[in-house]
Each structure stands twice: as structure tokens, then as C-alpha cells.
Scaffold this motif. Structure first.
Motif, PDB file in Angstrom:
ATOM      1  N   VAL A 216       0.829  -1.201   0.000  1.00  0.00           N
ATOM      2  CA  VAL A 216       0.000   0.000   0.000  1.00  0.00           C
ATOM      3  C   VAL A 216       0.865   1.252   0.000  1.00  0.00           C
ATOM      4  CG1 VAL A 216      -1.688   1.318   1.343  1.00  0.00           C
ATOM      5  CG2 VAL A 216      -1.966  -1.149   1.057  1.00  0.00           C
ATOM      6  N   ALA A 217       1.919   1.237   0.796  1.00  0.00           N
ATOM      7  CA  ALA A 217       2.802   2.411   0.839  1.00  0.00           C
ATOM      8  C   ALA A 217       3.416   2.683  -0.534  1.00  0.00           C
ATOM      9  CB  ALA A 217       3.898   2.196   1.884  1.00  0.00           C
ATOM     10  N   ARG A 218       3.869   1.628  -1.216  1.00  0.00           N
ATOM     11  CA  ARG A 218       4.470   1.815  -2.545  1.00  0.00           C
ATOM     12  C   ARG A 218       3.412   2.223  -3.572  1.00  0.00           C
ATOM     13  NH1 ARG A 218       7.817  -2.321  -2.677  1.00  0.00           N
ATOM     14  NH2 ARG A 218       9.673  -1.041  -2.334  1.00  0.00           N
ATOM     15  N   LEU A 219       2.224   1.681  -3.459  1.00  0.00           N
ATOM     16  CA  LEU A 219       1.143   2.027  -4.385  1.00  0.00           C
ATOM     17  C   LEU A 219       0.773   3.506  -4.253  1.00  0.00           C
ATOM     18  CD1 LEU A 219      -1.012   1.008  -6.431  1.00  0.00           C
ATOM     19  CD2 LEU A 219      -2.466   0.490  -4.466  1.00  0.00           C
ATOM     20  N   VAL A 220       0.612   3.975  -3.016  1.00  0.00           N
ATOM     21  CA  VAL A 220       0.240   5.376  -2.795  1.00  0.00           C
ATOM     22  C   VAL A 220       1.405   6.297  -3.174  1.00  0.00           C
ATOM     23  CG1 VAL A 220      -0.453   7.065  -1.054  1.00  0.00           C
ATOM     24  CG2 VAL A 220      -1.423   4.758  -1.009  1.00  0.00           C
ATOM     25  N   TRP A 221       2.626   5.888  -2.831  1.00  0.00           N
ATOM     26  CA  TRP A 221       3.811   6.673  -3.199  1.00  0.00           C
ATOM     27  C   TRP A 221       3.933   6.808  -4.721  1.00  0.00           C
ATOM     28  CZ3 TRP A 221       7.794   4.425  -6.101  1.00  0.00           C
ATOM     29  CH2 TRP A 221       8.935   5.217  -6.289  1.00  0.00           C
ATOM     30  N   GLY A 222       3.635   5.742  -5.441  1.00  0.00           N
ATOM     31  CA  GLY A 222       3.926   5.715  -6.861  1.00  0.00           C
ATOM     32  C   GLY A 222       2.853   6.247  -7.775  1.00  0.00           C
ATOM     33  N   PHE A 223       1.584   6.129  -7.379  1.00  0.00           N
ATOM     34  CA  PHE A 223       0.519   6.359  -8.351  1.00  0.00           C
ATOM     35  C   PHE A 223      -0.615   7.211  -7.793  1.00  0.00           C
ATOM     36  CE2 PHE A 223       2.537   2.356  -9.443  1.00  0.00           C
ATOM     37  CZ  PHE A 223       2.731   2.479 -10.816  1.00  0.00           C
ATOM     38  N   ARG A 224      -1.212   7.974  -8.703  1.00  0.00           N
ATOM     39  CA  ARG A 224      -2.542   8.531  -8.481  1.00  0.00           C
ATOM     40  C   ARG A 224      -3.556   7.549  -9.068  1.00  0.00           C
ATOM     41  NH1 ARG A 224      -0.338  12.978 -11.011  1.00  0.00           N
ATOM     42  NH2 ARG A 224      -1.807  12.642 -12.745  1.00  0.00           N
ATOM     43  N   VAL A 225      -4.648   7.373  -8.384  1.00  0.00           N
ATOM     44  CA  VAL A 225      -5.728   6.528  -8.899  1.00  0.00           C
ATOM     45  C   VAL A 225      -6.872   7.459  -9.278  1.00  0.00           C
ATOM     46  CG1 VAL A 225      -7.337   4.661  -8.385  1.00  0.00           C
ATOM     47  CG2 VAL A 225      -5.005   4.564  -7.489  1.00  0.00           C
ATOM     48  N   ASP A 226      -6.973   7.727 -10.560  1.00  0.00           N
ATOM     49  CA  ASP A 226      -7.938   8.695 -11.067  1.00  0.00           C
ATOM     50  C   ASP A 226      -9.156   7.986 -11.655  1.00  0.00           C
ATOM     51  OD1 ASP A 226      -6.247  10.899 -10.504  1.00  0.00           O
ATOM     52  OD2 ASP A 226      -5.085  10.448 -12.318  1.00  0.00           O
ATOM     53  N   PRO A 227     -10.250   8.718 -11.846  1.00  0.00           N
ATOM     54  CA  PRO A 227     -11.434   8.113 -12.467  1.00  0.00           C
ATOM     55  C   PRO A 227     -11.149   7.663 -13.892  1.00  0.00           C
ATOM     56  CG  PRO A 227     -11.989  10.194 -11.390  1.00  0.00           C
ATOM     57  CD  PRO A 227     -10.499  10.112 -11.412  1.00  0.00           C
TER      58      PRO A 227
END
Length: 547
Positions: free
Chosen positions: A466-477
Motif C-alpha cells: 500500500v505504501a508503494r502504491l500510494v507513493w507511486g501512483f494517483r488513482v484517477d477516475p
């Protein structure tokens, strides 16, 4: 006509015999119903049961945990009784009651009840998950399997897995750069690969590996079946006599109790994988099981269960948790601002987060992922007390089903105001936090001696993922190509099984910065090099053992 006359002469159609039969049957039915009502009077409150069928046919078709949560509110009791046929099930819908019964009295609630579908017609008493612990001999087998499981995924052992767990997670980030629309497949590959390396010394490099496509499909099927229900096969729990019928004349048993097609001189699929792994050069959990097996007198089915549990429990649940995280990031972008600030300040863009980083908000964020939509939504298999017990003056009979309702526990307004809002601040010891039993602040992994053995591995991997996912990416519509409008997501659109996950939804993954994009690519390629020693193939497939 002659046959009927013969029956008449023998007296089988004599009206007095029929009346005697009806009187005896009716008296037995009345006596049994009186017995049910007597026990109901002594037990926690709940809906009035019918004779024989209890409350079974008032169950909703899907997601019964919502129903039990509402019953708890209707009866103003954190614990309710619901009858599945003639068997009372105690549903615990409150964190404090769950802690008092299933944690503080773990020695009493350490067993499993009699379960037809997932024990007697399935893995039986060879598997830790279903094992009774009433007699000393049963407790000893449980202790042995639990000990061996802890040697594989206990709190100390899982720290040794951080290196390849970290590398596999870096590969996920790289995969998201290349094919972000296949994020579910990437999560499933990652989760399965980690437990495959641990269990069998072999990584899973492709999402099309049969270990993913077949085993996860079986996990989903089992999760869908293993929910209290009024349809077959779970209706067998209401009418256990139907399990006595032979398979060829019992369509309601279809798909249950398969013994598989063992190859010559061997056992089932998971035993074969473990046996194969025992010959690998790479160290793995299967080697430990085979080494310790003679000392503890392990049966081949126990070897199969120990290796199978590791794979089955770790692959589906971990990937489902990450899918839920993506849904939360898409539906509640306001929760990400503090996360971005913390990650940019502590980590920066030239490297990704690791286990040594001090990230208190991200740790709260991960706890909220576990709390918001826990995968094991009713806490796994039911508990059963090994003796009569009492709670607030109510009887909980020996051997009865005791089930924790994780949904109700994690959505109680008292502990979690506005519970469907994703809010990591609940776990930051500020004005949004509330008292909760235990240290973790959630009950995602069950209770007492029946808590999930792999929880430390799951918590360790989920934090880093989760930390790497949030650090690496924006999750946009995601954008509808026809209308040009944003595609909405539904935070309640989940599957119906015991281990649930969001149904498919679309989002867009975008690297947060160009520096982060470059870091993901660099670290991902290096991780693939480091994981090379774990590459390999297996000659076994699940589908060749079970038809």
C-alpha cells in the motif's frame, strides 16, 4: 392390484398402524421442538425458530452478515442466536463481546463445531482450519499443526521474507506502469508468488500460471459456498441426514468431498507440490514440513493441508485487500493528501518506501484498509466452545456455532462513526479515534487460538504494498469513451463469498511524477534480477488431480 391386496393382507395398510406411526412421529416432532424452545429460552435473543428448519429460510440470498447486524440492532443485543436447522448459531456483532468471548476465553472457544460441507464432506479433521480440539488427542494434533505453521509464517519468521517480498512488490509497480488496466492480475500474481516462494521455493512470474488461474478460482468457489445459506450445498447443514445419501443419487452433494485422482504412489495436488518442493535447491517451507514430519507422525493429508493452507489463505486474501485499497483511493481522494505529504517528506522520489521508513499516517492508512472492507468478512470458520459457557446470564451451549460478524464489528457507529467513509485518522490517536479492544484497532484476522496464522505475513506485505502504491501512483477516475464522463465506482459492490472482494471496476493509474516513474522502472528491473534464483516450473496442475 394383487400386490396391493397382498399388502392389505399383511396389515401394512391397516389404518391403526398408520395412526400409530403418525402419533409417534408427531410426538417426536413436538418433543424436539420443545427441546429447541427450551434451549432458546436460555440463550441470547434472536428470531423465533420453526420446528426442524429453525430460522434457515429467513436467511437472505446473499451477504447474510448485513442481516445479522440488523438483528443485533433489532434485539438490542450485541450477541444473537440464529438457528440453522436444529443447530443454534451465536452471532457476535460487537468488538467488546468478541474480545471477551473469543480472546479472553480463547481456551473455551478454541474448537470447531461439526461442519458437514467443509469438514466431513471436505478436508475432514486433517486440516487445521476444521479441526476439533475437544479431546487431548485432538488438541495435540492441533498444537502440532499450529506450531509447524508458525515456523513457516510466525511473527519472527516472516521478517526473513522481507527481501523477496519487497522485490515482488517492486515488480507489481513495474507491471502497473506497463499494463495498469490489468491491476487485478498483477495483485494476484504478486500475492501468489510470495506464498509460493515461501511454501515451494518457486516464484510465479506470469498471471497465467495455473497456480493462480486454478487455485484462486477454487478459493473463490469455496468462499462463495462457505456462507450460511438456504440453498444447497449449505442447506445440508440444516438437513444433515441428506449427507448420508450416496453421491450417485444425491445431486445436492455435487462438487463436495472430492478425493481427486492421485497419480501413482502419491496423494493429492498440494502434497505433490510439497513433495516436488522438497527436492528443490531453494529453501522453502515444504522442506521443513517433510523434515519435521516423522518426528510428529504427520499423515500425508496433514502435509497436504499445511502446504495448501499457506497458498490458499495467502493468495486470494492479500490480493483482495489490495483491490480494496485501490477502490478506497479512487472513492476517497481526500484521504491521500496527508499520505502524499508524508511520503514526499520522508521517502522522496529517488527511491520507493521500505520497511525502515517511519510513516505513521501510512500505517494508519493500512489499518483503515483492513478495517473498512475486511476480506474475511465473518472472521473465517466458526468457533465452538468445548464446554457450556455463559455471557451476561445467557447460555452458549457446548459445541454450538459461534461466529464473529466482522462487518458489524467494523461498522459499529460507536467505535467507527460514519463507518463507510474511509478515514485513516481513526487510527491516529486524535479526535477521530475511539476506544477499541486489543492493540491493533481491528479484528480482521480473527480471534484467539483460531486467528489467522498468516496475519503477520499479510500485515507486513500489505503495509509495503500500500505504501508503494500510494507513493507511486494517483488513482484517477476512468473515462467513458462514448460519453466522455467519469465512470463511477460503487463502494458496496462486493462479491458474496466468505472472503469477499470488490467486483470489477475501472480506474486510471498515473505515476505521480516523472522521477517516480523512472524509479519504479529502475527498481522493478533490478528486482527481477534479484528474483531470478526463484524462477522455475512445476509439473503439476490442480485440474489434473480433480475432475
Amino acid at each position: 392390484m394383487a400386490i396391493l391386496q397382498d399388502f392389505s393382507r399383511t396389515g401394512l395398510f391397516d389404518s391403526s398402524n398408520w395412526w400409530s406411526f403418525l402419533i409417534v412421529a408427531g410426538s417426536a416432532l413436538v418433543a424436539d421442538y420443545v427441546w429447541m424452545l427450551y434451549w432458546r429460552w436460555k440463550m441470547p435473543p434472536g428470531p423465533f425458530p420453526w420446528p426442524i428448519v429453525g430460522n434457515t429460510f429467513s436467511l437472505p440470498n446473499v451477504k447474510p452478515w448485513y442481516h445479522f447486524e440488523q438483528l443485533s440492532k433489532d434485539y438490542k443485543s450485541p450477541i444473537i442466536t440464529f438457528w440453522i436447522g436444529r443447530n443454534p448459531t451465536i452471532w457476535v456483532n460487537d468488538a467488546w463481546a468478541a474480545d471477551e468471548l473469543l480472546v479472553k476465553r480463547a481456551g473455551i472457544y478454541c474448537s470447531r463445531p461439526r461442519m458437514l460441507v467443509f469438514a466431513e464432506l471436505g478436508a475432514g479433521q486433517w486440516n487445521l482450519l476444521n479441526m476439533h480440539t475437544v479431546t487431548p488427542a485432538q488438541r495435540e494434533r492441533f498444537r502440532v499443526q499450529r506450531k509447524l505453521t508458525h515456523q513457516g509464517v510466525g511473527v519472527q519468521q516472516v521478517q526473513k521474507y522481507r527481501s523477496f517480498q519487497n522485490d515482488e512488490n517492486k515488480v507489481v509497480a513495474l507491471d502497473l506502469l506497463k499494463t495498469p488496466n490489468k491491476y487485478v492480475e498483477h495483485f494476484e500474481r504478486y500475492a501468489t508468488s510470495v506464498v509460493s516462494i515461501i511454501g515451494f521455493g518457486r516464484r510465479i512470474s506470469k498471471a497465467t500460471d495455473p497456480l493462480i488461474t486454478e487455485v484462486i478460482a477454487i478459493m473463490h468457489q469455496a468462499a462463495a459456498l462457505n456462507v450460511p445459506g438456504k440453498r444447497f450445498p449449505m442447506l445440508l447443514e440444516t438437513f444433515p441426514i441428506l449427507a448420508k445419501f450416496p453421491n450417485w443419487m444425491a445431486p445436492w452433494k455435487h462438487g463436495l468431498g472430492k478425493s481427486g485422482t492421485p497419480r501413482q504412489g502419491n496423494n493429492d495436488f498440494f502434497y505433490s507440490l510439497a513433495e516436488e518442493a522438497n527436492e528443490r535447491e531453494q529453501d522453502n517451507y515444504s522442506k521443513l514440513v517433510f523434515k519435521e514430519g516423522p518426528k510428529y507422525g504427520l499423515h500425508p493429508r496433514e502435509v497436504s493441508a499445511l502446504s495448501g493452507n499457506l497458498l490458499g489463505a495467502g493468495s486470494d486474501t492479500s490480493s483482495s485487500t489490495l483491490i480494496t485499497c485501490v477502490l478506497a483511493m479512487r472513492a476517497f481522494p481526500e484521504a491521500l493528501s496527508a499520505a502524499y505529504e508524508e511520503l514526499d517528506r520522508v521517502v522522496g522520489g529517488s527511491r520507493s518506501p521500505d520497511f525502515t521508513d517511519d510513516l505513521p499516517y501510512m500505517r494508519a492508512f493500512v489499518k483503515e484498509v483492513f478495517r473498512w472492507r475486511s476480506v474475511a468478512i465473518i472472521g473465517g470458520q466458526p468457533h465452538a466452545p468445548i464446554q457450556d459457557d455463559y455471557w451476561n446470564g445467557y447460555l452458549i451451549p457446548k459445541g454450538s456455532w459461534v461466529q464473529g460478524n466482522v462487518w458489524a464489528i467494523h461498522h459499529n457507529e460507536r467505535e467507527f462513526p460514519d463507518p463507510d467513509r474511509f478515514n485513516p485518522l481513526r487510527f491516529m490517536n486524535g479526535p477521530d479515534s475511539r476506544p477499541f479492544p486489543g492493540e491493533k484497532g481491528y479484528m480482521t484476522f480473527g480471534w484467539g487460538r483460531r486467528s489467522c496464522s498468516g496475519q503477520y505475513l499479510a500485515e507486513q506485505g500489505t503495509f509495503l504494498s500500500v505504501a508503494r502504491l500510494v507513493w507511486g501512483f494517483r488513482v484517477d477516475p476512468a473515462i467513458d469513451e462514448t460519453t466522455g464522463k467519469e465512470i463511477p465506482v460503487d463502494i458496496f459492490n462486493y462479491t458474496d463469498g466468505l472472503n469477499w472482494r470488490p467486483r470489477p471496476f475501472k480506474v486510471n493509474f498515473t505515476p505521480r511524477t516523472e522521477e517516480i516513474r523512472d524509479t519504479i522502472a529502475r527498481e522493478g528491473e533490478k528486482a527481477l534480477q534479484d528474483l531470478a534464483p526463484f524462477e522455475g516450473e512445476t509439473k503439476y496442475q490442480f485440474s489434473t488431480f480433480y475432475t
